[in-house]
Design a protein around this motif. Sequence first.
Motif, PDB file in Angstrom:
ATOM      1  N   ASP A   1      -8.366   4.536  -3.659  1.00  0.00           N
ATOM      2  CA  ASP A   1      -7.459   5.026  -4.697  1.00  0.00           C
ATOM      3  C   ASP A   1      -7.193   6.524  -4.588  1.00  0.00           C
ATOM      4  O   ASP A   1      -6.107   6.994  -4.931  1.00  0.00           O
ATOM      5  CB  ASP A   1      -8.021   4.709  -6.086  1.00  0.00           C
ATOM      6  N   TRP A  23       0.793  -1.229   0.000  1.00  0.00           N
ATOM      7  CA  TRP A  23       0.000   0.000   0.000  1.00  0.00           C
ATOM      8  C   TRP A  23       0.827   1.281   0.000  1.00  0.00           C
ATOM      9  O   TRP A  23       0.287   2.361   0.214  1.00  0.00           O
ATOM     10  CB  TRP A  23      -0.919   0.004   1.237  1.00  0.00           C
ATOM     11  N   LEU A  49      -0.325   4.620  -1.544  1.00  0.00           N
ATOM     12  CA  LEU A  49      -1.436   5.369  -0.958  1.00  0.00           C
ATOM     13  C   LEU A  49      -0.944   6.547  -0.117  1.00  0.00           C
ATOM     14  O   LEU A  49      -1.738   7.409   0.264  1.00  0.00           O
ATOM     15  CB  LEU A  49      -2.300   4.453  -0.092  1.00  0.00           C
ATOM     16  N   LYS A  61      -3.970   8.353  -3.233  1.00  0.00           N
ATOM     17  CA  LYS A  61      -2.762   8.561  -4.041  1.00  0.00           C
ATOM     18  C   LYS A  61      -2.748   9.934  -4.700  1.00  0.00           C
ATOM     19  O   LYS A  61      -1.711  10.375  -5.207  1.00  0.00           O
ATOM     20  CB  LYS A  61      -2.668   7.483  -5.119  1.00  0.00           C
TER      21      LYS A  61
END
Length: 269
Positions: free
Chosen positions: A252, A81, A84, A255
Amino acid sequence: MRDWDDAYANSAHIPGSDKMPAQWAERAAAYRTGLKDFRADVSYGPGERQRLDLILPDGDSKGLVVFVHGGYWMRFDKSTWTDLAEGARHHGWTVALPSYTLTPAARISDITAEITAAITKAASLVSGPIRLAGHSAGGHLVTRMLCNDSRLEPAVYNRIAGTLSISGLHDLRPLLKTKMNDTLRMTMEEATLESAALHLPRGHSPVTAWVGGGERPEFMRQSDLIANVWTGFDVPTRLVVDPGLNHFTVIDGLKDPSSPITARLIGLD
C-alpha cells in the motif's frame, strides 16, 4: 512434516481477503480516471496479455519504474494495480505495469521471458535510469532479471539502478510440494532454474528485499534468503521488515509519495 500449502496460504490468514481483489480493482479504476497522461495496452509481444500500461508524470520524466504484479503467476493483471504507481509518479518517474500470460497457459520460464520483453519495450520508450519492483511472484520475476542468465540486453541491464522485491519468492523449489503446482506444472529442473537465490547475480545492481512483519514465516525466509545469499557476491542488499503489515497491505505504501517504501523504490533513502 511441514504443511507447504499452508506456508504459502496468505489469504487464509488475512481476514476479509476474499473481498480485497474487487476493492483493489475498484481503487485502480478510480485512479486511472484522474490521470492526465495514461497510455494503456502498449504491446510488447504478440500474446493477448503481452501488454503494458504507462503512467507518466506531470513534467519531465526522471526515469522508468517497472512494477510487476503478483498472484502466484496464476491470477490478476496490470489493471488491478494502477494506483500503486502514484508514489513514484508524484516524484517524476514514468511507471510501467505489464501484464503477462498466466499459468497454466505459460510456464514460469516463459513468463520470465515475457517480463524481459516488457522491460525492454518500456526502456525503449522511456530514457534514464530504470528501477524494478515486483510483489510476491512479481518479486521473483524482477530478481530474475538480475541473474547471470538474464536475457536483458546490456544497454537495458546497465540502466537498472535498483530492484525492490516485495514479499518476493526467490527459491521456487518448495512450491513443488504444494497443490499450486498442479497449475504451475514446475519440474525440479525448472524450479531450480527459476530460483534467483540459486543463481549468481549478473552484476552488482542493488537489491532490497521488503517484507511485512505480519506475513507468513515463509515469505520472511524467502526475503532473507536473497539478501543473505547475494550479499556474498558483493551485491548491495538490504532486508527491510515493515512492522505489522501483511502480504497485501505491504504494497500500500507505493501509493504514498512520502512513504519509506516509495523512497526506497526511487532511491531517495
